[in-house]
Design a protein around this motif. Structure first.
Motif, PDB file in Angstrom:
ATOM      1  N   THR A 184       0.771  -1.216   0.152  1.00 19.18           N
ATOM      2  CA  THR A 184      -0.072   0.054  -0.125  1.00 19.18           C
ATOM      3  C   THR A 184       0.779   1.268   0.105  1.00 19.18           C
ATOM      4  O   THR A 184       1.954   1.447   0.831  1.00 19.18           O
ATOM      5  CB  THR A 184      -0.936   0.119   1.239  1.00 19.18           C
ATOM      6  OG1 THR A 184      -1.672  -1.136   1.168  1.00 19.18           O
ATOM      7  CG2 THR A 184      -1.752   1.146   1.306  1.00 19.18           C
ATOM      8  N   ILE A 185       0.646   2.124  -0.843  1.00 18.57           N
ATOM      9  CA  ILE A 185       1.466   3.523  -0.906  1.00 18.57           C
ATOM     10  C   ILE A 185       0.528   4.483  -0.559  1.00 18.57           C
ATOM     11  O   ILE A 185      -0.499   4.440  -1.046  1.00 18.57           O
ATOM     12  CB  ILE A 185       1.927   3.482  -2.612  1.00 18.57           C
ATOM     13  CG1 ILE A 185       2.766   2.533  -2.955  1.00 18.57           C
ATOM     14  CG2 ILE A 185       2.462   5.140  -2.598  1.00 18.57           C
ATOM     15  CD1 ILE A 185       3.579   2.715  -4.393  1.00 18.57           C
ATOM     16  N   LEU A 186       0.999   5.295   0.159  1.00 16.91           N
ATOM     17  CA  LEU A 186       0.127   6.452   0.647  1.00 16.91           C
ATOM     18  C   LEU A 186       0.641   7.772  -0.301  1.00 16.91           C
ATOM     19  O   LEU A 186       1.726   8.023  -0.725  1.00 16.91           O
ATOM     20  CB  LEU A 186       0.847   6.924   2.011  1.00 16.91           C
ATOM     21  CG  LEU A 186       0.352   6.032   3.265  1.00 16.91           C
ATOM     22  CD1 LEU A 186       0.588   6.493   4.236  1.00 16.91           C
ATOM     23  CD2 LEU A 186      -1.316   5.566   3.015  1.00 16.91           C
ATOM     24  N   ILE A 187      -0.283   8.306  -0.892  1.00 14.08           N
ATOM     25  CA  ILE A 187      -0.450   9.474  -1.719  1.00 14.08           C
ATOM     26  C   ILE A 187      -0.960  10.890  -1.177  1.00 14.08           C
ATOM     27  O   ILE A 187      -2.047  10.966  -0.795  1.00 14.08           O
ATOM     28  CB  ILE A 187      -0.955   9.170  -3.087  1.00 14.08           C
ATOM     29  CG1 ILE A 187      -0.243   8.062  -3.717  1.00 14.08           C
ATOM     30  CG2 ILE A 187      -0.617  10.613  -4.069  1.00 14.08           C
ATOM     31  CD1 ILE A 187       1.211   8.152  -4.151  1.00 14.08           C
ATOM     32  N   ALA A 188      -0.259  12.016  -1.002  1.00 16.73           N
ATOM     33  CA  ALA A 188      -0.880  13.105  -0.570  1.00 16.73           C
ATOM     34  C   ALA A 188      -1.066  13.996  -2.067  1.00 16.73           C
ATOM     35  O   ALA A 188      -0.133  14.488  -2.388  1.00 16.73           O
ATOM     36  CB  ALA A 188       0.110  13.928   0.278  1.00 16.73           C
ATOM     37  N   VAL A 189      -2.241  14.223  -2.174  1.00 18.40           N
ATOM     38  CA  VAL A 189      -2.838  14.945  -3.588  1.00 18.40           C
ATOM     39  C   VAL A 189      -3.377  16.253  -3.170  1.00 18.40           C
ATOM     40  O   VAL A 189      -4.127  16.393  -2.134  1.00 18.40           O
ATOM     41  CB  VAL A 189      -3.995  14.093  -4.142  1.00 18.40           C
ATOM     42  CG1 VAL A 189      -4.318  14.587  -5.301  1.00 18.40           C
ATOM     43  CG2 VAL A 189      -3.371  12.419  -4.293  1.00 18.40           C
ATOM     44  N   PRO A 190      -2.837  17.178  -3.857  1.00 15.48           N
ATOM     45  CA  PRO A 190      -3.484  18.412  -3.493  1.00 15.48           C
ATOM     46  C   PRO A 190      -5.037  18.357  -3.716  1.00 15.48           C
ATOM     47  O   PRO A 190      -5.446  17.751  -4.756  1.00 15.48           O
ATOM     48  CB  PRO A 190      -2.580  19.447  -4.533  1.00 15.48           C
ATOM     49  CG  PRO A 190      -1.441  18.717  -4.983  1.00 15.48           C
ATOM     50  CD  PRO A 190      -1.628  17.332  -4.686  1.00 15.48           C
ATOM     51  N   ASN A 191      -5.679  19.280  -2.992  1.00 17.55           N
ATOM     52  CA  ASN A 191      -7.193  19.150  -3.244  1.00 17.55           C
ATOM     53  C   ASN A 191      -7.801  19.522  -4.573  1.00 17.55           C
ATOM     54  O   ASN A 191      -8.824  18.760  -5.040  1.00 17.55           O
ATOM     55  CB  ASN A 191      -7.797  20.022  -2.171  1.00 17.55           C
ATOM     56  CG  ASN A 191      -7.432  19.453  -0.591  1.00 17.55           C
ATOM     57  OD1 ASN A 191      -7.526  18.314  -0.546  1.00 17.55           O
ATOM     58  ND2 ASN A 191      -7.552  20.300   0.268  1.00 17.55           N
ATOM     59  N   ASN A 192      -7.017  20.362  -5.098  1.00 14.98           N
ATOM     60  CA  ASN A 192      -7.404  20.874  -6.538  1.00 14.98           C
ATOM     61  C   ASN A 192      -7.152  19.686  -7.864  1.00 14.98           C
ATOM     62  O   ASN A 192      -7.474  19.856  -8.685  1.00 14.98           O
ATOM     63  CB  ASN A 192      -6.921  22.183  -7.037  1.00 14.98           C
ATOM     64  CG  ASN A 192      -5.522  22.083  -7.084  1.00 14.98           C
ATOM     65  OD1 ASN A 192      -4.696  21.223  -6.403  1.00 14.98           O
ATOM     66  ND2 ASN A 192      -4.751  23.064  -7.783  1.00 14.98           N
TER      67      ASN A 192
END
Length: 379
Positions: A184-192
């Motif tokens: 499992t990889i965690l990705i922080a994605v900008p809300n836009n």
């Protein structure tokens, strides 16, 4: 003393003139139309030695004077950088305001005995001040390192989802653990960019588990997703995610021990930063009063040495402090010009055309005046 990052709140001119000039009344009533407060400066008789030794001392005193002025400016700069308000709380010397200390100066004869030759006094005074200056600078460096460590720990705890520690956010059940093939990889994605992520993450590389993206957390800047895929394609997925301006949290591995260590790290770095800050404030305030006292004693010796070189022995000269503050700070240069007009004759006939200055001028003071004159700025 001058500093590009600080501004004087008061400036004193230290002036020494032969007693024969009878200057007191003119200084009090006529200089700058009588607007500048005038104080008598008490300078003791020192063990002056030979004229040659005084010339050597004057060179050394010039360097030490500048060095201690810079030390005081540095202490003030440090205090202003770590105390919220730029107050005058540091400007206390021997339980008195620095202004009172200077205007009613008394030589500390119990600490700096007058039966010692000038070169010994200069060495004792300057060594004490320079040691303090070094202590303050070392303490400041230690505090800066502790502050940097705390800020790093604070970012881990309180930053946005692209940088903060995730150990208190992610739960074990949101991870594929102990699998030979899956991760499992965690990705922080900008809300836009969340819409773009939802449309494209499954095709970012081969063998991404369909519909595996799970929202784990959200803040004002980012949404944190967990995505499951085959380990073989993990690096390709990370590389392509960065091209989409997403932020893979490759720094995260779920571990309870790490979580406990992070909690301890934050508490420890916070406590260390606070302790070193308080230690630095106490040391800086103490150093300020001690270095200022040392610096002014050096100014007094320098004034005496120069006066002997200019006016000769026995020492028959009067010493004054002329104070400038507030709106009158701009009048320092004006006052200097008035002093030169009044007492320029002390430099001899050649002073006006600069062709035959005092024989010690080039040795004693690069900013040569026809009489003894020094600045003492308080910032």
């Amino acid at each position: 003393m001058s500093s590009s990052s600080t501004q004087a709140i008061a400036d004193y001119l230290i002036l020494s003139l032969p007693q024969s000039t009878n200057a007191h009344e003119w200084l009090e009533q006529s200089l700058n139309n009588g607007k500048q407060p005038l104080y008598n400066l008490k300078i003791p008789d020192f063990q002056s030695g030979t004229l040659d030794s005084l010339v050597q001392e004057s060179e050394e005193l010039t360097k030490i004077d500048q060095q201690l002025g810079s030390s005081v400016a540095k202490v003030i700069e440090i205090l202003n950088s770590i105390i919220d308000s730029k107050s005058n709380t540091a400007r206390i010397v021997q339980s008195r305001s620095i202004f009172d200390y200077i205007q009613n100066f008394q030589w500390n004869s119990s600490k700096y005995r007058l039966d010692k030759p000038i070169h010994e006094l200069v060495k004792i005074i300057s060594n004490e001040a320079i040691t303090l200056d070094n202590d303050v600078r070392a303490s400041f460096q230690n505090y800066q390192a502790a502050k940097s460590n705390f800020l790093a720990a604070d970012r881990k705890k309180n930053g946005d989802l692209s940088i903060k520690s995730l150990h208190e956010i992610v739960k074990p059940e949101q991870f594929v653990l102990d699998s030979e093939h899956l991760t499992t990889i965690l990705i922080a994605v900008p809300n836009n960019l969340v819409s773009d992520f939802n449309k494209t993450y499954e095709t970012l590389t081969q063998f991404v588990i369909p519909r595996s993206a799970e929202v784990i957390a959200k803040d004002q800047e980012f949404t944190l997703f967990g995505v499951t895929l085959f380990k073989k394609y993990q690096q390709d997925f990370i590389t392509n995610a960065r091209e989409h301006r997403w932020h893979p949290r490759t720094d995260f591995t779920y571990n309870e021990e790490v979580l406990n260590n992070l909690r301890k790290e934050f508490d420890l770095t916070q406590a260390t930063e606070m302790k070193l800050k308080n230690d630095l404030i106490r040391l800086s305030k103490t150093a300020y009063l001690d270095i200022v006292a040392s610096w002014f004693h050096i100014k007094v010796i320098r004034t005496y040495v120069e006066a002997v070189l200019r006016y000769g022995l026995p020492p028959e000269f009067d010493n004054y402090l002329i104070k400038f503050e507030g709106s009158n700070l701009k009048n320092v240069s004006k006052a200097k010009k008035e002093l030169v007009q009044k007492f320029g004759y002390l430099g001899g006939d050649g002073y006006s055309n600069n062709s035959n200055l005092h024989e010690y001028a080039s040795l004693v003071d690069t900013d040569y005046e026809p009489f003894v004159l020094y600045d003492f700025e308080i910032v």
